[in-house]
Design a protein around this motif. Structure first.
Motif, PDB file in Angstrom:
ATOM      1  N   ASP A  88     -21.232  30.924  39.761  1.00 13.35           N
ATOM      2  CA  ASP A  88     -19.837  30.487  39.808  1.00 13.35           C
ATOM      3  C   ASP A  88     -19.684  28.970  39.815  1.00 13.35           C
ATOM      4  O   ASP A  88     -18.687  28.449  39.346  1.00 13.35           O
ATOM      5  CB  ASP A  88     -19.128  31.077  41.031  1.00 13.35           C
ATOM      6  CG  ASP A  88     -18.839  32.557  40.846  1.00 13.35           C
ATOM      7  OD1 ASP A  88     -18.765  33.011  39.691  1.00 13.35           O
ATOM      8  OD2 ASP A  88     -18.692  33.257  41.861  1.00 13.35           O
ATOM      9  N   ASP A  89     -20.698  28.251  40.316  1.00 11.63           N
ATOM     10  CA  ASP A  89     -20.612  26.796  40.363  1.00 11.63           C
ATOM     11  C   ASP A  89     -21.165  26.139  39.099  1.00 11.63           C
ATOM     12  O   ASP A  89     -21.471  24.954  39.093  1.00 11.63           O
ATOM     13  CB  ASP A  89     -21.331  26.249  41.600  1.00 11.63           C
ATOM     14  CG  ASP A  89     -22.764  26.745  41.704  1.00 11.63           C
ATOM     15  OD1 ASP A  89     -23.253  27.392  40.754  1.00 11.63           O
ATOM     16  OD2 ASP A  89     -23.393  26.493  42.738  1.00 11.63           O
ATOM     17  N   GLN A  90     -21.291  26.912  38.023  1.00  7.72           N
ATOM     18  CA  GLN A  90     -21.731  26.457  36.705  1.00  7.72           C
ATOM     19  C   GLN A  90     -23.212  26.083  36.626  1.00  7.72           C
ATOM     20  O   GLN A  90     -23.649  25.491  35.654  1.00  7.72           O
ATOM     21  CB  GLN A  90     -20.864  25.298  36.205  1.00  7.72           C
ATOM     22  CG  GLN A  90     -19.407  25.674  36.007  1.00  7.72           C
ATOM     23  CD  GLN A  90     -19.242  26.813  35.012  1.00  7.72           C
ATOM     24  OE1 GLN A  90     -19.784  26.791  33.928  1.00  7.72           O
ATOM     25  NE2 GLN A  90     -18.492  27.844  35.385  1.00  7.72           N
ATOM     26  N   TYR A  99     -22.682  36.381  38.817  1.00  6.06           N
ATOM     27  CA  TYR A  99     -22.765  35.538  37.629  1.00  6.06           C
ATOM     28  C   TYR A  99     -21.435  35.391  36.915  1.00  6.06           C
ATOM     29  O   TYR A  99     -20.558  36.239  37.008  1.00  6.06           O
ATOM     30  CB  TYR A  99     -23.775  36.126  36.624  1.00  6.06           C
ATOM     31  CG  TYR A  99     -25.098  36.477  37.220  1.00  6.06           C
ATOM     32  CD1 TYR A  99     -25.911  35.500  37.782  1.00  6.06           C
ATOM     33  CD2 TYR A  99     -25.545  37.787  37.241  1.00  6.06           C
ATOM     34  CE1 TYR A  99     -27.138  35.819  38.339  1.00  6.06           C
ATOM     35  CE2 TYR A  99     -26.768  38.121  37.788  1.00  6.06           C
ATOM     36  CZ  TYR A  99     -27.556  37.137  38.338  1.00  6.06           C
ATOM     37  OH  TYR A  99     -28.767  37.467  38.892  1.00  6.06           O
ATOM     38  N   ARG A 100     -21.337  34.313  36.135  1.00  7.85           N
ATOM     39  CA  ARG A 100     -20.288  34.134  35.137  1.00  7.85           C
ATOM     40  C   ARG A 100     -20.998  34.294  33.808  1.00  7.85           C
ATOM     41  O   ARG A 100     -22.037  33.676  33.572  1.00  7.85           O
ATOM     42  CB  ARG A 100     -19.654  32.747  35.215  1.00  7.85           C
ATOM     43  CG  ARG A 100     -18.961  32.440  36.516  1.00  7.85           C
ATOM     44  CD  ARG A 100     -17.569  32.957  36.614  1.00  7.85           C
ATOM     45  NE  ARG A 100     -16.720  32.379  35.598  1.00  7.85           N
ATOM     46  CZ  ARG A 100     -15.619  32.953  35.169  1.00  7.85           C
ATOM     47  NH1 ARG A 100     -15.231  34.091  35.672  1.00  7.85           N
ATOM     48  NH2 ARG A 100     -14.886  32.398  34.238  1.00  7.85           N
ATOM     49  N   LYS A 128     -26.860  26.900  35.750  1.00 10.63           N
ATOM     50  CA  LYS A 128     -27.469  27.888  34.854  1.00 10.63           C
ATOM     51  C   LYS A 128     -28.482  28.737  35.600  1.00 10.63           C
ATOM     52  O   LYS A 128     -29.199  28.262  36.465  1.00 10.63           O
ATOM     53  CB  LYS A 128     -28.136  27.186  33.676  1.00 10.63           C
ATOM     54  CG  LYS A 128     -27.138  26.541  32.753  1.00 10.63           C
ATOM     55  CD  LYS A 128     -27.811  25.918  31.558  1.00 10.63           C
ATOM     56  CE  LYS A 128     -26.756  25.305  30.656  1.00 10.63           C
ATOM     57  NZ  LYS A 128     -27.333  24.755  29.443  1.00 10.63           N
ATOM     58  N   GLU A 167     -20.719  34.464  29.533  1.00  8.78           N
ATOM     59  CA  GLU A 167     -19.944  34.166  28.328  1.00  8.78           C
ATOM     60  C   GLU A 167     -20.755  34.614  27.120  1.00  8.78           C
ATOM     61  O   GLU A 167     -21.918  34.239  26.972  1.00  8.78           O
ATOM     62  CB  GLU A 167     -19.638  32.679  28.226  1.00  8.78           C
ATOM     63  CG  GLU A 167     -18.832  32.312  27.005  1.00  8.78           C
ATOM     64  CD  GLU A 167     -18.535  30.825  26.914  1.00  8.78           C
ATOM     65  OE1 GLU A 167     -17.677  30.467  26.090  1.00  8.78           O
ATOM     66  OE2 GLU A 167     -19.152  30.031  27.634  1.00  8.78           O
ATOM     67  N   CYS A 201     -15.163  34.086  29.279  1.00  9.78           N
ATOM     68  CA  CYS A 201     -16.052  34.235  30.436  1.00  9.78           C
ATOM     69  C   CYS A 201     -15.564  35.390  31.307  1.00  9.78           C
ATOM     70  O   CYS A 201     -14.366  35.544  31.506  1.00  9.78           O
ATOM     71  CB  CYS A 201     -16.048  32.970  31.286  1.00  9.78           C
ATOM     72  SG  CYS A 201     -17.013  31.638  30.621  1.00  9.78           S
ATOM     73  N   HIS A 239     -24.383  33.148  27.676  1.00 11.82           N
ATOM     74  CA  HIS A 239     -24.522  32.058  28.642  1.00 11.82           C
ATOM     75  C   HIS A 239     -24.285  32.630  30.037  1.00 11.82           C
ATOM     76  O   HIS A 239     -23.222  33.183  30.310  1.00 11.82           O
ATOM     77  CB  HIS A 239     -23.513  30.945  28.339  1.00 11.82           C
ATOM     78  CG  HIS A 239     -23.726  30.326  26.994  1.00 11.82           C
ATOM     79  ND1 HIS A 239     -24.297  29.093  26.854  1.00 11.82           N
ATOM     80  CD2 HIS A 239     -23.463  30.772  25.742  1.00 11.82           C
ATOM     81  CE1 HIS A 239     -24.379  28.791  25.567  1.00 11.82           C
ATOM     82  NE2 HIS A 239     -23.878  29.804  24.870  1.00 11.82           N
ATOM     83  N   THR A 283     -24.290  31.783  34.106  1.00 12.98           N
ATOM     84  CA  THR A 283     -24.282  30.770  35.151  1.00 12.98           C
ATOM     85  C   THR A 283     -23.847  31.414  36.463  1.00 12.98           C
ATOM     86  O   THR A 283     -23.325  32.527  36.478  1.00 12.98           O
ATOM     87  CB  THR A 283     -23.305  29.617  34.828  1.00 12.98           C
ATOM     88  OG1 THR A 283     -21.982  30.154  34.689  1.00 12.98           O
ATOM     89  CG2 THR A 283     -23.689  28.882  33.555  1.00 12.98           C
TER      90      THR A 283
END
Length: 91
Positions: A26-28, A8-9, A30, A11, A2, A22, A24
């Motif tokens: 930072d707080d996961q 965004y994050r 989507k 992956e 990641c 993928h 997301t």
């Protein structure tokens, strides 16, 4: 792996010939990728191969390289948000 790209994050995951990205926050949570466009540039046998990514599901744009990919690839993903803001994630 990641990496951070703007807010965004990101992956990058390979499955056979397919690249799934993928995305997301930072707080996961989507990201709604239906309003985004994304392009991956992956190195295959030392040569850059551009892949136009299309939404697969919420938070996951995907593209087919047409050649078997290793689990770990080198490259970058450029993401353009619905507002025109561009970010890049390097792998």
């Amino acid at each position: 792996m990641c990496v951070d790209a703007g807010p965004y994050r990101v992956e990058l995951v390979t499955e056979g010939t397919v690249v799934n990205v993928h995305i997301t926050f930072d707080d996961q949570i989507k990201v709604d990728t239906l309003t985004m466009s994304a392009t991956a540039l992956v190195l295959i046998d030392g040569k850059p191969v551009p892949l136009k990514l299309a939404p697969l599901s919420l938070g996951i744009p995907s593209g087919d390289a047409g050649i078997k990919l290793t689990e770990t690839v080198t490259g970058a993903v450029q993401i353009t948000g619905g507002d025109g803001t561009m970010v890049q994630a390097k792998f």
